[in-house]
Design a protein around this motif. Structure first.
Motif, PDB file in Angstrom:
ATOM      1  N   LYS A 141       0.812  -1.211   0.000  1.00 33.35           N
ATOM      2  CA  LYS A 141       0.000   0.000   0.000  1.00 33.35           C
ATOM      3  C   LYS A 141       0.850   1.268   0.000  1.00 33.35           C
TER       4      LYS A 141
ATOM      5  N   THR B 259      -0.569   0.501  11.088  1.00 29.56           N
ATOM      6  CA  THR B 259      -2.009   0.714  11.263  1.00 29.56           C
ATOM      7  C   THR B 259      -2.556   1.463  10.066  1.00 29.56           C
ATOM      8  N   LEU B 260      -3.490   0.848   9.356  1.00 29.59           N
ATOM      9  CA  LEU B 260      -4.126   1.494   8.208  1.00 29.59           C
ATOM     10  C   LEU B 260      -5.288   2.360   8.691  1.00 29.59           C
ATOM     11  N   VAL B 261      -5.230   3.645   8.379  1.00 29.08           N
ATOM     12  CA  VAL B 261      -6.278   4.577   8.817  1.00 29.08           C
ATOM     13  C   VAL B 261      -7.535   4.355   7.978  1.00 29.08           C
ATOM     14  N   GLN B 262      -8.642   4.155   8.652  1.00 26.77           N
ATOM     15  CA  GLN B 262      -9.917   3.891   7.974  1.00 26.77           C
ATOM     16  C   GLN B 262     -10.697   5.179   7.762  1.00 26.77           C
TER      17      GLN B 262
ATOM     18  N   ALA C 189      -8.118   8.738   5.652  1.00 26.10           N
ATOM     19  CA  ALA C 189      -8.389   7.382   5.199  1.00 26.10           C
ATOM     20  C   ALA C 189      -7.385   6.971   4.124  1.00 26.10           C
ATOM     21  N   GLY C 190      -6.816   5.784   4.283  1.00 27.74           N
ATOM     22  CA  GLY C 190      -5.813   5.278   3.345  1.00 27.74           C
ATOM     23  C   GLY C 190      -4.397   5.510   3.801  1.00 27.74           C
TER      24      GLY C 190
END
Length: 421
Positions: free
Chosen positions: A325, A418-421, A396-397
């Motif tokens: 990502k 940690t992926l921010v939602q 987000a992302g």
């Protein structure tokens, strides 16, 4: 709760005293009475027998020697009777045994416990209700109106009290009564003269009255106030607030920082530092700029051991499961924030995602500005945000990583996981 149990103990002690003291008193009185009756009886018998002997001596039935011998025997008999501890004639008047007061004691304790269990409010004592709030059920507007009324009554009682008028002016601002606030500050200046600390609040009231706009009149008051005192906090707060609302973040930071630099003790330094942080974050969100963009070197090393003690070296990497990502053009913002005290960034830097994994050094050269620096902290929290939008604020992302605590002078590894939602 302790006071209550002390009270209960005192009541029980008084009750037991009322049971046991009469018992011991009765016992003592009976013993005294027994001794007195026995003594009186022995004396009466002695006197009767002595009278008989004296009668016989007068009638020449006894000579003097016999009289003296018999009298001596009577006296010895009297002394023996006085020492005698028992008296059968008083056996019916003996005091009661310990059984009765003991039973009464048990009964009092048992009844006290029973009635308290059945009728007492011990749960309320264990969990006492909170003191009632005098403003309970009132809105903020009603509370403020009440405060204004109280302060108005104070200035009516003492119209020459400049401090009361000054406080009333600020209360009027809080109650959005700007005309009255301006009049109150004018009254204070009438009493004590024109001062920067009065011009600033008046300018603030006029600023809000104009719909949060710096009119020519407000600007004139600001300039007059700063001419009298370039570090007047009330005026600088207004300048900073207006600059912030109009996205002139550096001007806001400069104004608020001037208050901190003045060293005044009558200002909320924590609130000012938080305001400066907000301005810095807003400015960086728009530009993505960091303090050391001009001379950034992600592999920078401290020059010597002395500087190492005031730095934090951070190895930044991305979690393998999130590696796909990450794009080469992404930016990574890295902050050091004190674990104790105000949560403001002490140092910050940024690197490109193409440099990962990388090691960065945070120190006073990467300070966010202000009078709080990394070198003044013992322990810091490290936060990193891999941004896909060029903004320091996680969106987000984005991918985020945190190190909860690291001592200044140490090294640490931060993983973006940690992926921010």
């Amino acid at each position: 709760m302790t006071t209550f149990w002390i009270f209960i103990a005192l009541v029980l002690i008084v009750s037991l005293i009322m049971i046991w003291v009469p018992h011991f008193r009765q016992q003592k009185l009976l013993q005294a009475e027994e001794a007195g009756v026995r003594k009186q009886t022995n004396l009466e018998l002695f006197n009767e027998r002595l009278s008989v002997l004296e009668k016989e001596l007068q009638d020449d039935l006894l000579d003097q020697a016999e009289f003296d011998a018999l009298k001596k025997e009577l006296e010895i008999s009297l002394l023996q009777d006085m020492k005698n501890k028992a008296d059968d004639s008083l056996s019916a008047a003996k005091p009661k045994s310990l059984l009765w007061p003991s039973l009464m004691t048990v009964a009092v304790i048992a009844l006290t416990g029973y009635f308290y269990q059945q009728l007492g409010a011990y749960e309320d004592i264990a969990n006492p209700p909170q003191a009632s709030n005098p403003h309970e059920g009132m809105s903020n507007e009603q509370i403020m109106a009440q405060r204004v009324q109280m302060m108005e009554a104070q200035v009516q009682q003492d119209p020459e009290n400049s401090q009361a008028w000054f406080g009333l002016g600020h209360a009027y601002i809080s109650a959005s009564q700007y005309n009255h606030a301006i009049a109150a500050f004018d009254k204070v200046m009438e009493l004590v003269g024109t001062h920067a600390e009065l011009l600033g609040p008046k300018a603030t009231a006029m600023y809000y009255q104009a719909g949060q706009k710096v009119t020519p009149e407000v600007q004139q008051l600001i300039e007059q106030s700063l001419a009298l005192d370039p570090q007047d906090p009330s005026t600088l707060l207004l300048v900073g607030m207006d600059s912030f609302f109009n996205a002139r973040y550096q001007e806001a930071i400069d104004a608020w920082q001037a208050i901190l630099d003045s060293g005044r003790s009558d200002v909320d330094r924590t609130a000012l530092m938080n305001a400066i942080q907000s301005a810095q974050m807003s400015m960086q969100s728009e530009t993505g700029a960091m303090p050391n963009d001009d001379n950034h070197n992600p592999m920078k090393k401290p020059a010597n051991a002395a500087t190492t003690a005031k730095t934090v070296s951070v190895s930044v990497e991305v979690a393998p499961e999130l590696a796909d990502k990450v794009a080469q053009g992404d930016q990574i913002f890295i902050f050091a924030r004190a674990t104790q005290g105000p949560k403001v960034p002490l140092a910050a830097t940024k690197i490109s995602a193409s440099e990962l994994p990388a090691t960065v050094t945070l120190d006073d050269s990467t300070s966010m500005g202000g009078d709080v620096k990394l070198s003044g902290a013992a322990e810091v929290e490290i936060i990193a945000v891999l941004s896909k939008h060029g903004s320091v604020k996680p969106q987000a992302g984005d991918i985020k990583g945190v190190v909860d605590a690291v001592k200044v002078g140490d090294t640490t590894t931060l993983t973006l996981n940690t992926l921010v939602q």
